[in-house]
Motif scaffolding. Structure first.
Motif, PDB file in Angstrom:
ATOM      1  N   ARG A  80       0.819  -1.216   0.000  1.00  0.00           N
ATOM      2  CA  ARG A  80       0.000   0.000   0.000  1.00  0.00           C
ATOM      3  C   ARG A  80       0.850   1.261   0.000  1.00  0.00           C
ATOM      4  O   ARG A  80       0.334   2.358   0.188  1.00  0.00           O
ATOM      5  N   GLU A  82       3.567   2.201   1.961  1.00  0.00           N
ATOM      6  CA  GLU A  82       4.161   2.776   3.160  1.00  0.00           C
ATOM      7  C   GLU A  82       5.521   2.147   3.424  1.00  0.00           C
ATOM      8  O   GLU A  82       5.795   1.030   3.002  1.00  0.00           O
ATOM      9  N   ARG A 104       5.170   7.296   2.998  1.00  0.00           N
ATOM     10  CA  ARG A 104       3.928   6.717   2.505  1.00  0.00           C
ATOM     11  C   ARG A 104       3.639   7.215   1.094  1.00  0.00           C
ATOM     12  O   ARG A 104       4.306   8.106   0.577  1.00  0.00           O
ATOM     13  N   GLY A 105       2.645   6.600   0.484  1.00  0.00           N
ATOM     14  CA  GLY A 105       2.191   7.068  -0.825  1.00  0.00           C
ATOM     15  C   GLY A 105       3.002   6.559  -1.998  1.00  0.00           C
ATOM     16  O   GLY A 105       2.889   7.079  -3.098  1.00  0.00           O
ATOM     17  N   HIS A 107       4.081   3.891  -4.977  1.00  0.00           N
ATOM     18  CA  HIS A 107       3.256   3.112  -5.909  1.00  0.00           C
ATOM     19  C   HIS A 107       3.706   1.650  -5.864  1.00  0.00           C
ATOM     20  O   HIS A 107       4.641   1.256  -6.558  1.00  0.00           O
TER      21      HIS A 107
ATOM     22  N   TYR B 443      -1.407  13.975   2.144  1.00  0.00           N
ATOM     23  CA  TYR B 443      -1.153  12.578   1.773  1.00  0.00           C
ATOM     24  C   TYR B 443      -0.785  12.585   0.299  1.00  0.00           C
ATOM     25  O   TYR B 443      -1.589  12.977  -0.539  1.00  0.00           O
ATOM     26  N   LEU B 444       0.435  12.154  -0.015  1.00  0.00           N
ATOM     27  CA  LEU B 444       0.838  12.037  -1.419  1.00  0.00           C
ATOM     28  C   LEU B 444       0.756  10.570  -1.804  1.00  0.00           C
ATOM     29  O   LEU B 444       1.321   9.732  -1.120  1.00  0.00           O
ATOM     30  N   LEU B 445       0.064  10.278  -2.871  1.00  0.00           N
ATOM     31  CA  LEU B 445      -0.088   8.884  -3.280  1.00  0.00           C
ATOM     32  C   LEU B 445       0.168   8.738  -4.775  1.00  0.00           C
ATOM     33  O   LEU B 445      -0.489   9.385  -5.587  1.00  0.00           O
ATOM     34  N   ARG B 446       1.113   7.893  -5.082  1.00  0.00           N
ATOM     35  CA  ARG B 446       1.394   7.618  -6.506  1.00  0.00           C
ATOM     36  C   ARG B 446       0.508   6.493  -6.993  1.00  0.00           C
ATOM     37  O   ARG B 446       0.275   5.519  -6.273  1.00  0.00           O
ATOM     38  N   TRP B 494      -5.604  -1.542  -4.066  1.00  0.00           N
ATOM     39  CA  TRP B 494      -5.278  -2.097  -2.749  1.00  0.00           C
ATOM     40  C   TRP B 494      -6.065  -3.355  -2.405  1.00  0.00           C
ATOM     41  O   TRP B 494      -5.747  -4.040  -1.441  1.00  0.00           O
TER      42      TRP B 494
END
Lengths: 682, 655
Positions: A80, A82, A104-105, A107, B443-446, B494
């Motif tokens: 996920r 992290e 976190r975040g 890919h 929150y940074l999410l690739r 996920w």
């Protein structure tokens, strides 16, 4: 006995006296949650104990990458995105380890490495350096070391990095899946090497699903492959610059100037001949150093970890441990180099892990941390994720420590002296060889099986070695070597009595002289390789026609009462989990398999699903040829084992007795989640 | 071709027609669609064919003829502009196509349609000036609130998209108002921008004696692309309803005395309570491998009977058969009907016509012929009202595919319905949706992210605790989209294993044109590139997080080092962007594109409105931005000027 093994043994003896105390100290009894899911696991636990590391509530620790950090800490990257820092994972304080989030975040990172204060991880689309500039324990610079293109296919996983001996980073790039493995963006299906300042060199291709790789003590790179298209069975392959490891998809890019090889995809013959045979004509092709027979030793190989512990982890120093996600187990590989070519033997080592084994690293105390996830792929260990530690108790199991090729047979070195009577009896051993098709089809059953007579056995004076004289060794074949009759001096059987040796080269050297001290076989051992439950030939058809009727029975006069279509779905599921039918109805059941794996559908008598799943698992080498359908009265009806993208219709009459008849995919590892119920109404 | 053969497994309607938990079951189809697109060339295209539907009716805003006795405060104009900085200010320009109310609060009258409606689908664009207020009363009784709610953090039933309270004096002082329903979140846009509302409304139902037997309902309300209500039941009219009591129909009424407001693109479909009904069904099934729709005259069926429902399974066999199903259809209203017939065993990318086919006849007339060359065939037919003969003939000649047939129909005043009853029995395990919210820090999410039907593969979405979020494309060095509201849905990546693995923005999204922010143009009239050519020497370098956790993206383009910082504006108004560029030596020809749209208009205060959907406000280093007309639209670009090898360009995006 060689000088080396004598020394090694002396070290073990010394360790025996000191280690149990150490183990007790580092693993408080309260925290020792043993995982003994089977009697085999229970037997293994005596020597290699599993300690479960508690994960805080709310942390979804689907381990994608794992590394040790200074101060005995662990770094763990999760699917996920992290990165967690685990303090005191040995629980020396007696308390639960402390988890703090470093980043976190990301890919879907599937690797983590540490060098000079910095963590490195491969995300789907780039190699990233994670830096904590202000020292608050959290990354504040996410630096792209090197970025690669993606087509956006879900199957484009990127693994690593692993530091090379030169201080660069190796990354492996999984193929896309579009009904077959494909390289839709540059360097998918390759191992690439990246310098710390971001220069990339493609190293080798032919990779399909290279989730794990690592170096042996000589600094040579090995990667683990999973069964799939062009891959008859799992295994590990020695990778050198310019190698082509088998799946032609990555060859798409060999006309790029950076490519170290020029072989084109269309130059790879799709004849179904064994890979070893094709490699004689295609010099770039590198067959596996060791085949892992599918479902016998794993179904989805993962990480490779060399035993660099010098004996502190037991009697296997220098050997490779290879994880398996689907089977939640670890295998052990002894390698040797013959004529410059790596080959060797794989043994079972430890099963019973709580989830799918993906990553293994050494702890500071020579215990092995095992990071797990099973998302998307069911695993024998049913937890969705987990972190466990494997600790050597200091007791030496009775095992084949190594198994080496000889010009006329094999030489086995045991970890403890054998009972000469059983060890010199050729009947204590059984050997058969086999290989696989090399073709675009998904996987292969073992083919061209042959039983080899053991003509003589000689055991060394110290009882630690047995030399087997074997009739008709076959170069290029995997050899199953069973030692089920051998006992230790104390009368114990081997903890694992079967190994699979891939004989890429038959070594030169001295042949065995049969003397009065060696026992010679008096009876030919050749016979039906299926005896003993681990044989089977590709051609053998075992399914009684009534259980797999693929044409409409003549007596039905061309009509069926009901057609039921069940489809496989990603994540090991059937799309229909309940089907209601009437007693006696004539059913046409269509199994469609749009998934990217092999699946079957087996209808069983009420309550028998677990039994049938286990029996299928135990079919061993013959499993695939039998469609993974055990010969059992529990099995009512079944389809063939279907290739991805294919389907089959079977015809059967619903039992007259109402009840819930489970249907299940019995392909090993799938039966846990891939189930449904045929409800016969009363 | 393997992939092509596999596509045939996908039998359902377009993915978007499903709620999320079902939609995940459809991913495989999207994956294969992507695979096929890839086998051609270019990036994967995520396409889902939209269902054929009868087009909406429009209120033609050439005049006010659609409204009964329109008060003088309502006009038809060519365009409107509302000053985002001044309360209640709206200006108009002559022409047609836009409906505007210019009355200030307390003045003016309400506007009601000449027609009445029961069930209705309504779509429209509206523009609220700052601090203004209006509302749409369905059936003149049930209000959906329109208000300038821009910047409100926790909207109530009184904010835009809210369902205003019912009112009952007998509940006692202070308790009169009840059943107000706030939108799920604030999807409002800034005053002066066009906003889009889509409503599915279901009228109350009454028995023959006139007693209400079912409450009215907002089936679904979407504001600016985000669903803000689903199935909100209305036990009675809103406080201040224009019409007394409740009734099967009533006019649409727009409030006109609370402040100025404008509308355009008003589209609707009205429905009666009736549906098409089948009765008296019989079937005849014929075994055999037919290669076209057979003439079965004189042939006796292998099976026949009186089924309770229209279904392919009536054939009794699965692979090769012809089936004639016959009965009576009750057509409630005369007019043009649309039929959509899907033969489930035909591949998505078509068959050769020998695997299946069908013919639908109503009242003795052929209304639809399915030639088996694609899965779904639609046809329109004018039908008379009343009971008529219904005949559906079909054949199947394909092994191993389920014999599934779906027949949908929609007509004048008849909502789209399935006439086949076996339409879908497949149900997958519904995995729980996983959503991500920033919490106390960004929150940074690739992830992969969809933009304009294309899957972008190197995207970093930034969720800010303030509720203003955006997605940044690392392959372009540019912002793809921005939104307010909840952050991201991550179930595909996920929970699921297969395609398409997208992260999905949850709020009301503003999309920006695809392309790099910076480009080197040899001449000022050179076209802006869609992607970054290798000659730019572009390289994404990652991002730094500051104390607050906000990122600065870093990349190189040629020898220029770029720092790109985007942060939420105070009050959740939008985003501020600051791009700093450093080069080793003086260079020219480097441009920044602030916006691209079909039409960009400059406002009095120096801002620009792009397609009526967002504002771009130039700042330091971009004051000299100029509009240029390009193929298919307009662009706002500025040449970057360097001082001591440094350049800074700032602007704001407000929506």
């Amino acid at each position: 006995m060689t000088a080396t093994s004598r020394i090694t043994r002396a070290i073990f003896a010394a360790l025996l006296t000191t280690l149990p105390a150490t183990v007790a100290a580092v693993a408080p009894a309260a925290a020792q949650q043993r995982s003994a899911t089977s009697s085999q696991a229970a037997a293994e636990d005596r020597y290699y104990r599993l300690v479960t590391i508690p994960i805080p509530e709310g942390v979804v620790l689907e381990v994608g990458g794992m590394t040790t950090l200074p101060g005995g800490r662990l770094g763990i990257a999760t699917r996920r995105g992290e990165v967690w820092i685990v303090e005191d994972p040995y629980m020396e304080s007696g308390d639960q380890p402390h988890f703090s989030r470093f980043a976190r975040g990301l890919h879907e990172p599937l690797g983590l490495a540490y060098r000079d204060g910095v963590l490195y991880t491969a995300q789907r689309g780039e190699l990233t350096r994670l830096i904590d500039r202000d020292g608050d324990g959290r990354a504040d610079r996410y630096e792209t070391v090197y970025s690669w293109p993606l087509s956006g296919n879900y199957h484009e996983y990127s693994y690593g990095p692993v530091f090379t001996p030169d201080g660069n980073m190796m990354v492996t790039l999984n193929l896309a899946w579009i009904g077959y493995g494909a390289s839709l963006a540059k360097w998918r299906g390759w191992a690439i090497e990246i310098t710390p300042d971001g220069r990339m060199t493609p190293i080798a291709t032919g990779l399909r699903s290279p989730a794990g790789y690592g170096y042996n003590l000589d600094g040579e790179l090995f990667y683990a492959e999973n069964q799939g298209d062009w891959v008859g069975s799992g295994g590990i392959t020695h990778l050198e610059r310019g190698d082509f490891a088998g799946n032609p998809a990555g060859l798409t890019w060999t006309n790029e100037p950076e490519s170290p090889l020029r072989l084109r995809p269309e130059e790879v013959p799709d004849t179904g001949e064994p890979e070893y045979v094709v490699a004689q004509r295609v010099p770039e092709l590198k067959p596996p150093a060791v085949w892992f027979p599918h479902t016998v030793l794993g179904i989805s190989t993962s990480d490779i970890l060399v035993d660099s512990m010098g004996g502190r982890f037991g009697p296997f120093a220098g050997q490779l441990f290879v994880g398996d996600q689907g089977h939640s187990r670890i295998m052990r590989v002894f390698l040797e180099k013959v004529d410059g070519v790596y080959q060797g033997v794989v043994f079972p080592f430890r099963e019973g892990f709580s989830s799918g084994v993906l990553r293994m690293i050494w702890g500071t105390d020579a215990s092995m941390f095992v990071g797990m996830t099973n998302r998307g792929w069911a695993s024998t260990g049913r937890a969705p994720y987990g972190l466990q530690r494997l600790v050597w108790t200091g007791e030496i199991p009775f095992e084949a420590q190594k198994l080496e090729a000889r010009p006329d047979g094999f030489e086995i070195t045991f970890t403890r002296p054998v009972d000469p009577a059983t060890a010199t009896d050729p009947a204590s051993y059984a050997i058969q060889s086999f290989t696989y098709h090399y073709h675009h089809t998904y996987g292969s059953p073992p083919i061209d099986q042959q039983v080899h007579a053991i003509t003589a056995v000689e055991v060394s004076q110290d009882g630690l070695r047995a030399r087997l004289q074997v009739e008709g060794l076959r170069q290029g074949y995997a050899h199953e070597i069973r030692m089920s009759g051998v006992r230790s001096a104390e009368g114990e059987p081997l903890l694992h009595d079967t190994g699979y040796y891939t004989l890429n080269r038959i070594p030169a050297g001295e042949r065995m002289r049969t003397t009065s001290t060696s026992r010679q076989s008096t009876v030919a051992t050749a016979g039906d390789p299926n005896e003993g439950g681990s044989g089977g030939t590709g051609a053998r058809t075992l399914a009684p026609a009534a259980k797999r009727q693929t044409t409409i029975p003549v007596v039905w006069n061309g009509s069926v009462d009901r057609t039921v279509t069940i489809r496989t779905a990603p994540g090991m599921r059937f799309d229909l989990t309940e089907v209601t039918v009437q007693p006696g109805e004539r059913i046409r059941l269509v199994l469609e398999n749009p998934d990217d794996m092999l699946h079957n559908l087996v209808v069983v008598v009420p309550g028998a699903a677990d039994r049938v799943v286990e029996a299928a698992m135990n079919l061993g080498l013959s499993g695939q040829a039998r469609n993974y359908v055990p010969d059992s009265p529990d099995v009512l009806y079944h389809t063939a084992l279907l290739q991805p993208g294919t389907q089959e219709a079977i015809y059967f009459q619903v039992p007259s007795k109402p009840g819930e008849y489970p249907y299940v995919c019995t392909f090993p590892g799938h039966g846990i989640t891939m189930r449904g119920v045929l409800r016969v109404e009363g | 071709m393997v992939a092509g053969a596999l596509t045939g497994f996908y039998l359902g309607p377009p993915a978007e027609a499903y709620p999320i938990h079902v939609r995940m079951k459809r991913q495989y189809a999207l994956h294969l669609a992507a695979a096929i697109a890839l086998s051609a060339s270019g990036p994967p295209v995520l396409h889902a064919q939209a269902p054929a539907v009868i087009p909406f009716d429009s209120i033609v805003l050439g005049d006010l003829a659609a409204f009964s006795e329109p008060p003088a405060n309502w006009k038809v104009v060519g365009d409107v502009a509302a000053d985002r900085n001044r309360d209640l200010r709206i200006t108009t320009s002559p022409g047609i196509g836009v409906l505007v109310n210019t009355a200030r609060p307390g003045d003016g009258g309400d506007l009601r349609t000449t027609w009445e409606h029961g069930d209705i689908d309504l779509e429209l664009d509206f523009m609220v000036p700052r601090a203004s207020n209006s509302g749409i009363y369905f059936q003149g009784r049930y209000e959906l609130q329109l208000l300038d709610s821009w910047g409100v953090e926790h909207p109530t039933y009184g904010d835009v998209g809210g369902i205003y309270e019912r009112w009952d004096e007998s509940r006692g002082p202070g308790n009169e108002g009840f059943e107000g329903q706030a939108p799920r979140f604030n999807a409002a846009r800034a005053p002066g921008l066009w906003q889009t509302l889509r409503v599915e409304f279901r009228a109350p139902r009454f028995d023959a004696a006139g007693n209400k037997i079912e409450n009215a309902r907002f089936v679904r309300v979407e504001l600016n692309g985000a669903v803000i209500h689903e199935n909100v039941e209305l036990s009675g009219p809103t406080r201040g309803a224009f019409l007394p009591g409740e009734a099967p129909t009533g006019p649409l009424i727009i409030q006109g005395d609370h402040g100025p407001i404008a509308f355009r693109n008003i589209r609707f479909k009205r429905y009666g309570p009736e549906a098409l009904e089948l009765s008296g069904l019989t079937f005849k099934a014929y075994d055999g491998q037919f290669r076209s729709l057979p003439d079965l005259t004189g042939r006796s069926p292998d099976r026949s009977g009186e089924p309770t429902r229209l279904a392919a399974s009536n054939a009794g066999v699965a692979d090769a058969f012809a089936l004639v199903q016959q009965g009576t259809i009750e057509v409630p209203v005369a007019g043009r009907y649309l039929f959509d017939l899907r033969l489930g065993w035909i591949d998505d990318d078509g068959g050769d016509g020998t695997e299946g086919g069908a013919r639908l006849r109503i009242g003795g007339r052929e209304v639809l012929v399915h030639d088996g060359r694609q899965r779904s065939v639609t046809a329109e037919a004018d039908l008379a009202a009343g009971r008529q003969e219904f005949v559906l003939e079909l054949f199947k000649n394909r092994e191993g595919r389920p014999a599934s047939v779906d027949l949908f129909a929609e007509g004048p005043g008849v909502r789209r319905q399935a006439l086949t009853s076996e339409t879908r029995t497949r149900r997958g395990s519904a995995q729980g949706a996983v959503t991500v919210e920033p919490g106390r820090e960004p929150y940074l999410l690739r992830s992969f992210l969809e933009h304009g039907g294309e899957k972008r593969t190197h995207v970093i979405s930034v969720g800010d605790p303030s509720g203003v979020h955006y997605s940044y494309d690392a392959e372009l060095g540019n912002v793809l989209l921005a939104w307010r509201g909840p952050f991201l849905e991550t179930s595909q990546m996920w929970v699921e294993r297969g395609e398409p693995q997208l992260a999905v923005p949850l709020g009301s999204v503003v999309r920006f044109a695809l392309g790099p922010a910076l480009a080197t143009l040899n001449a000022e009239n050179d076209a802006w590139p869609d992607s970054i050519p290798p000659s730019f020497g572009y390289r994404f370098l990652g991002y730094d997080l500051d104390e607050a956790g906000l990122p600065t993206f870093r990349y190189r383009t040629g020898d220029a080092m770029v720092e790109d910082r985007i942060e939420p504006l105070e009050g959740r108004r939008g985003l501020a962007r600051s791009i700093r560029i450093e080069t080793p030596e003086q260079r020219g020809g480097l441009y920044l594109r602030l916006a691209r749209g079909e039409s960009i208009e400059r406002t009095r205060d120096g801002a620009y409105i792009v397609d009526g959907r967002f504002y771009v406000v130039p700042g330091g280093g971009t004051e000299r931005a100029r509009l240029r007309t390009v193929d298919g639209g307009q662009e706002l670009i500025v040449p970057l000027s360097f001082r001591r090898n440094q350049s800074t360009a700032e602007y704001e995006v407000i929506w």
